[in-house]
Design a protein around this motif. Sequence first.
Motif, PDB file in Angstrom:
ATOM      1  N   SER A 189       1.355  -1.576   0.092  1.00 38.29           N
ATOM      2  CA  SER A 189      -0.074  -0.836  -0.139  1.00 38.29           C
ATOM      3  C   SER A 189       0.736   1.450  -0.166  1.00 38.29           C
ATOM      4  O   SER A 189       0.547   2.559   0.061  1.00 38.29           O
ATOM      5  N   ARG A 190       2.353   1.141   0.010  1.00 37.18           N
ATOM      6  CA  ARG A 190       3.114   2.319   0.232  1.00 37.18           C
ATOM      7  C   ARG A 190       3.807   2.996  -1.312  1.00 37.18           C
ATOM      8  O   ARG A 190       3.664   3.340  -1.523  1.00 37.18           O
ATOM      9  N   SER A 191       2.835   1.686  -1.999  1.00 36.37           N
ATOM     10  CA  SER A 191       3.350   1.813  -3.603  1.00 36.37           C
ATOM     11  C   SER A 191       1.961   3.249  -4.377  1.00 36.37           C
ATOM     12  O   SER A 191       1.998   3.470  -4.044  1.00 36.37           O
ATOM     13  N   ALA A 192       3.623   4.102  -4.727  1.00 32.52           N
ATOM     14  CA  ALA A 192       3.038   5.470  -6.095  1.00 32.52           C
ATOM     15  C   ALA A 192       2.385   5.102  -6.436  1.00 32.52           C
ATOM     16  O   ALA A 192       1.409   5.807  -6.551  1.00 32.52           O
TER      17      ALA A 192
ATOM     18  N   GLY B 272       1.592 -16.800  -3.468  1.00 28.89           N
ATOM     19  CA  GLY B 272       2.712 -16.676  -4.290  1.00 28.89           C
ATOM     20  C   GLY B 272       4.044 -16.980  -3.597  1.00 28.89           C
ATOM     21  O   GLY B 272       3.409 -15.980  -2.762  1.00 28.89           O
ATOM     22  N   MET B 273       4.378 -18.204  -3.234  1.00 24.52           N
ATOM     23  CA  MET B 273       6.134 -17.347  -2.262  1.00 24.52           C
ATOM     24  C   MET B 273       7.012 -16.208  -2.633  1.00 24.52           C
ATOM     25  O   MET B 273       7.770 -16.823  -3.178  1.00 24.52           O
ATOM     26  N   GLY B 274       6.383 -15.252  -2.426  1.00 26.52           N
ATOM     27  CA  GLY B 274       7.298 -13.867  -3.102  1.00 26.52           C
ATOM     28  C   GLY B 274       6.495 -12.631  -1.751  1.00 26.52           C
ATOM     29  O   GLY B 274       5.777 -12.399  -1.287  1.00 26.52           O
ATOM     30  N   LEU B 275       6.910 -11.617  -3.140  1.00 23.18           N
ATOM     31  CA  LEU B 275       6.301 -10.634  -2.278  1.00 23.18           C
ATOM     32  C   LEU B 275       6.469  -9.578  -3.807  1.00 23.18           C
ATOM     33  O   LEU B 275       7.103  -9.668  -4.713  1.00 23.18           O
ATOM     34  N   SER B 276       5.282  -8.282  -3.558  1.00 16.64           N
ATOM     35  CA  SER B 276       5.278  -7.914  -4.867  1.00 16.64           C
ATOM     36  C   SER B 276       5.896  -6.159  -4.628  1.00 16.64           C
ATOM     37  O   SER B 276       6.475  -5.753  -3.218  1.00 16.64           O
ATOM     38  N   LEU B 277       7.136  -5.883  -5.135  1.00 13.26           N
ATOM     39  CA  LEU B 277       7.889  -4.800  -4.843  1.00 13.26           C
ATOM     40  C   LEU B 277       7.811  -3.799  -6.196  1.00 13.26           C
ATOM     41  O   LEU B 277       7.424  -3.740  -7.239  1.00 13.26           O
ATOM     42  N   ARG B 278       7.730  -2.608  -6.322  1.00 14.95           N
ATOM     43  CA  ARG B 278       7.455  -1.468  -7.018  1.00 14.95           C
ATOM     44  C   ARG B 278       7.778   0.010  -6.509  1.00 14.95           C
ATOM     45  O   ARG B 278       7.618  -0.227  -5.632  1.00 14.95           O
TER      46      ARG B 278
ATOM     47  N   GLU C 218      11.443   0.736  -2.347  1.00  8.36           N
ATOM     48  CA  GLU C 218      12.367   2.162  -1.685  1.00  8.36           C
ATOM     49  C   GLU C 218      12.560   1.660   0.046  1.00  8.36           C
ATOM     50  O   GLU C 218      13.586   1.345   0.463  1.00  8.36           O
ATOM     51  N   TYR C 219      11.006   1.598   0.494  1.00  9.55           N
ATOM     52  CA  TYR C 219      10.973   1.213   2.113  1.00  9.55           C
ATOM     53  C   TYR C 219      11.067   0.053   2.679  1.00  9.55           C
ATOM     54  O   TYR C 219      12.132  -0.070   3.662  1.00  9.55           O
ATOM     55  N   PHE C 220      11.044  -0.949   1.026  1.00  7.35           N
ATOM     56  CA  PHE C 220      11.527  -2.618   1.829  1.00  7.35           C
ATOM     57  C   PHE C 220      13.168  -1.917   1.551  1.00  7.35           C
ATOM     58  O   PHE C 220      13.414  -2.755   3.145  1.00  7.35           O
TER      59      PHE C 220
ATOM     60  N   TYR D 238       8.848  -6.743 -10.606  1.00  7.72           N
ATOM     61  CA  TYR D 238       7.605  -6.763  -9.499  1.00  7.72           C
ATOM     62  C   TYR D 238       6.990  -7.423  -8.517  1.00  7.72           C
ATOM     63  O   TYR D 238       6.936  -7.171  -7.830  1.00  7.72           O
ATOM     64  N   PHE D 239       7.244  -9.277  -9.126  1.00  7.95           N
ATOM     65  CA  PHE D 239       7.198 -10.156  -7.710  1.00  7.95           C
ATOM     66  C   PHE D 239       8.106 -10.791  -7.597  1.00  7.95           C
ATOM     67  O   PHE D 239       8.404 -11.180  -9.226  1.00  7.95           O
TER      68      PHE D 239
END
Length: 286
Positions: A31-34, A203-209, A214-216, A239-240
């Motif tokens: 939810s922090r995603s731009a 899925g065994m993972g996470l989304s990053l965008r 940057e926060y992660f 992304y994933f």
Amino acid sequence: MHYVKAKGIFTSDYGINLYRGCTHGCIYCDSRSAVYNINHKFEDIEVKENAVELLKKELIKRKPCMIGTGAMTDPYIPLEKRLEYVRKSLKLVYRYGFGWACITKSDLVLRDIDLLKKINEKTKAVVQITLTTADDDLCRMIEPNVCATSRRVEVLQRLKEENIPTVVWLCPLLPHINATEENINALLDFCIDAEVKGVLNMGMGLSLREGNREYFYEQLDKSFPGLKERYIEEYGDSYFIHSRDDRRLRKILRNRCDEHGIMHNQDEIFSYLHEFPEKSVQSKLL
């Protein structure tokens, strides 16, 4: 915290967000995603001061259905304890004969167990709890400002005792942190014992965008030195982020859920969450 006047309350699928932003501090929060255009500090909670009023107006004129909350912001952030927007919304949902489904990591949901029981007697109230790690110490590192896993398991057990159906979001599972066979089996043990209706895993993972990436990475540098560089080397700007062990771990999850009669297919679970049961004509008149 700051207040805004909202123009509407429902999303296209009858979801509501009473707040925008969160103080749980989960290091992976999408939810922090731009892309979500939250134009304020994420921890500075935006409160829709007219949300309950808008909800009442909509419920009066609409046919009863399932109402959902928690997709963008956990409805049971600490601020809710004082403002009680969720509790006021639950009273309206019960009054007008709608169903309820929420997603949370907080034990504050137990405050509203009386209303959840009443809604469940009329139609359906489902509580969805996020579990990511069976290790409370690790939980406090990746989800620092909300109750630890052991307490969430107690919440699941209490809901079971009150015959309120539950679904567990078993995600995200972070590669090289909690995406392990040992952790998944331990979490599934909790789910089986609590007799949850479904286990949802994307899925065994996470989304990053942009925004949450940057926060992660900033939090990885603080708590898991050197791991950010490993992520960048393995995944680049994907992304994933899939665990290299994704296929095997998902098979474990599917097999154990099948063995215990727990839903795990995403479409089946979402269909269940949106299905609105009218338990009786009389219940509408109560």
